[in-house]
Design an enzyme around this catalytic site. Structure first.
Site, PDB file in Angstrom:
ATOM      1  N   ASN A   1       7.827  -9.833  -1.955  1.00 58.13           N
ATOM      2  CA  ASN A   1       7.479 -11.256  -2.125  1.00 58.13           C
ATOM      3  C   ASN A   1       5.967 -11.451  -2.234  1.00 58.13           C
ATOM      4  O   ASN A   1       5.482 -12.567  -2.232  1.00 58.13           O
ATOM      5  CB  ASN A   1       8.055 -12.114  -0.982  1.00 58.13           C
ATOM      6  CG  ASN A   1       7.418 -11.768   0.351  1.00 58.13           C
ATOM      7  OD1 ASN A   1       6.666 -10.805   0.453  1.00 58.13           O
ATOM      8  ND2 ASN A   1       7.710 -12.548   1.370  1.00 58.13           N
TER       9      ASN A   1
ATOM     10  N   TYR B   1       5.246  -7.873  15.869  1.00 59.45           N
ATOM     11  CA  TYR B   1       5.409  -6.633  15.098  1.00 59.45           C
ATOM     12  C   TYR B   1       6.076  -5.557  15.964  1.00 59.45           C
ATOM     13  O   TYR B   1       7.101  -4.986  15.569  1.00 59.45           O
ATOM     14  CB  TYR B   1       4.043  -6.169  14.607  1.00 59.45           C
ATOM     15  CG  TYR B   1       4.080  -5.009  13.648  1.00 59.45           C
ATOM     16  CD1 TYR B   1       4.693  -5.124  12.401  1.00 59.45           C
ATOM     17  CD2 TYR B   1       3.470  -3.800  13.975  1.00 59.45           C
ATOM     18  CE1 TYR B   1       4.706  -4.063  11.512  1.00 59.45           C
ATOM     19  CE2 TYR B   1       3.470  -2.735  13.087  1.00 59.45           C
ATOM     20  CZ  TYR B   1       4.093  -2.865  11.855  1.00 59.45           C
ATOM     21  OH  TYR B   1       4.104  -1.807  10.992  1.00 59.45           O
TER      22      TYR B   1
ATOM     23  N   ALA C   1      11.387   1.964   7.624  1.00 59.46           N
ATOM     24  CA  ALA C   1      10.023   2.231   8.109  1.00 59.46           C
ATOM     25  C   ALA C   1       9.820   1.550   9.450  1.00 59.46           C
ATOM     26  O   ALA C   1       9.739   0.327   9.534  1.00 59.46           O
ATOM     27  CB  ALA C   1       9.003   1.727   7.097  1.00 59.46           C
TER      28      ALA C   1
ATOM     29  N   PHE D   1       0.821  -1.217   0.000  1.00 57.62           N
ATOM     30  CA  PHE D   1       0.000   0.000   0.000  1.00 57.62           C
ATOM     31  C   PHE D   1       0.858   1.272   0.000  1.00 57.62           C
ATOM     32  O   PHE D   1       0.770   2.101  -0.915  1.00 57.62           O
ATOM     33  CB  PHE D   1      -0.956  -0.090   1.196  1.00 57.62           C
ATOM     34  CG  PHE D   1      -1.417   1.210   1.779  1.00 57.62           C
ATOM     35  CD1 PHE D   1      -1.975   2.193   0.974  1.00 57.62           C
ATOM     36  CD2 PHE D   1      -1.322   1.438   3.148  1.00 57.62           C
ATOM     37  CE1 PHE D   1      -2.413   3.404   1.519  1.00 57.62           C
ATOM     38  CE2 PHE D   1      -1.763   2.626   3.691  1.00 57.62           C
ATOM     39  CZ  PHE D   1      -2.297   3.612   2.880  1.00 57.62           C
TER      40      PHE D   1
END
Ligand code: UDP
Length: 324
Positions: free
Chosen positions: A35, A152, A121, A14
């Site tokens: 990927n 995460y 990021a 995105f």
């Protein structure tokens, strides 16, 4: 002057798809490594020869290396490769952690061998369920190390550690930006985050799934603002970079306020269906963007109502339904 070459990992995702377009518009040659775990080839449609795509998993040290770069060394690497939506990153948590940590290690090797700048990021999730509000970059966060979000949160924290050590010990030009909730065109309809879920539900006449009471807050940044911030950070003179930079829109909304705004835009009442609050869901989140303002002269331009209108139009086209 020779054309600059950028490598964008996660470039079919995105945010990556927007960054790739912005780089091409600025005259870059762009290589995308993705990927397609959550990214989509169709996000890069229409870009023709301006972009070279390679299906590379950045966890794989052999694949994510100089030998694989068919179009020469990059001048700059943007690392956006990682699932970022809670349902997606929790689906395969080991994959998520490995992508965050092993992936960035491989890209740091690559940046070192190419003499490239690496822009990494990171995320507001490194602040966890924050006890300081709004969150400045100096806040160390409140993160559960063994919860369902940890793959995460902790993965991205470890990745920041590695980036900071490469900067200190190897003098590599590594720059970290922390992304706060971002939305806009190219989001997958099944992305699973609140704005995509709400837009898709509203456009298909289904109830909006509100998790918990809907009193938790988030600060939503439109994707073009984020990309502008990333590019400004890339242009910053090296000696002025002094640690991670928050990139987000400080406008803060409860989830129920988000429903109200969608009702205003669509001009109708929207049905709500309440669901249990997911584990470790942060109660509030809002960026302190003082550093981005002073260092980059950056602040968001697109306010939530306008960004939501554009996003609804995009999802309506994706789903083949009418809007407005
Ligand atoms: N949320 C919701 N409905 C949804 C998806 C998310 O109410 O369909 C809530 C979620 O519990 C969280 C907020 O919206 O409090 C933002 O969730 P999202 O997954 O977009 O991103 P997060 O900030 O949690 O990473």
């Amino acid at each position: 002057m020779a054309q600059k070459h950028a490598l964008v990992t996660g470039g079919a995702g995105f945010i990556g798809a927007h960054l790739v377009r912005a780089l091409i518009a600025r005259g870059f040659r762009v290589t995308v490594w993705d990927n397609l775990h959550t990214g989509r080839k169709k996000n890069l449609e229409g870009l023709g020869d301006a972009v070279f795509f390679d299906n590379i998993d950045i966890r794989d040290s052999k694949a994510a290396s100089l030998e694989t770069l068919k179009h020469g060394k990059p001048d700059v690497i943007f690392n956006l490769a990682c699932p970022a939506s809670p349902p997606h990153y929790q689906k395969d948590p080991i994959y998520t952690w490995e992508t965050s940590v092993l992936g960035v290690r491989n890209l740091l090797f690559l940046a070192e061998s190419c003499g490239a700048m690496l822009l990494h990021a990171s995320t507001s999730e490194i602040y966890g369920d924050p006890q300081v509000h709004p969150q400045p970059e100096s806040y160390w966060g409140n993160v559960n190390p063994i919860g369902v979000r940890s793959c995460y949160d902790e993965g991205k924290r470890a990745a920041e550690t590695l980036c900071a050590d490469y900067r200190r010990h190897k003098n590599l030009d590594v720059r970290i930006f922390r992304i706060f909730n971002t939305y806009g065109e190219f989001m997958h309809p099944d992305d699973g985050r609140v704005i995509s879920n709400f837009c898709v539900a509203a456009l298909t006449q289904k109830p909006l799934p509100v998790y918990g009471s809907g009193q938790q807050t988030r600060s939503f940044c439109y994707v073009s603002d984020l990309v502008e911030g990333i590019l400004l950070l890339a242009q910053l003179p090296r000696e002025l970079y002094d640690g991670p930079v928050n990139l987000g829109n400080p406008g803060e909304f409860t989830i129920l306020e988000l429903v109200k705004l969608l009702e205003k835009i669509l001009g109708r009442t929207l049905a709500i269906e309440y669901h249990p609050l997911p584990a470790d869901d942060p109660k509030m989140r809002r960026p302190d963007i003082s550093r981005a303002k002073s260092l980059l002269g950056w602040q968001p331009q697109v306010m939530l109502e306008e960004g939501l209108r554009r996003t609804l139009e995009y999802f309506a086209a994706e789903l083949g339904v009418s809007y407005g």
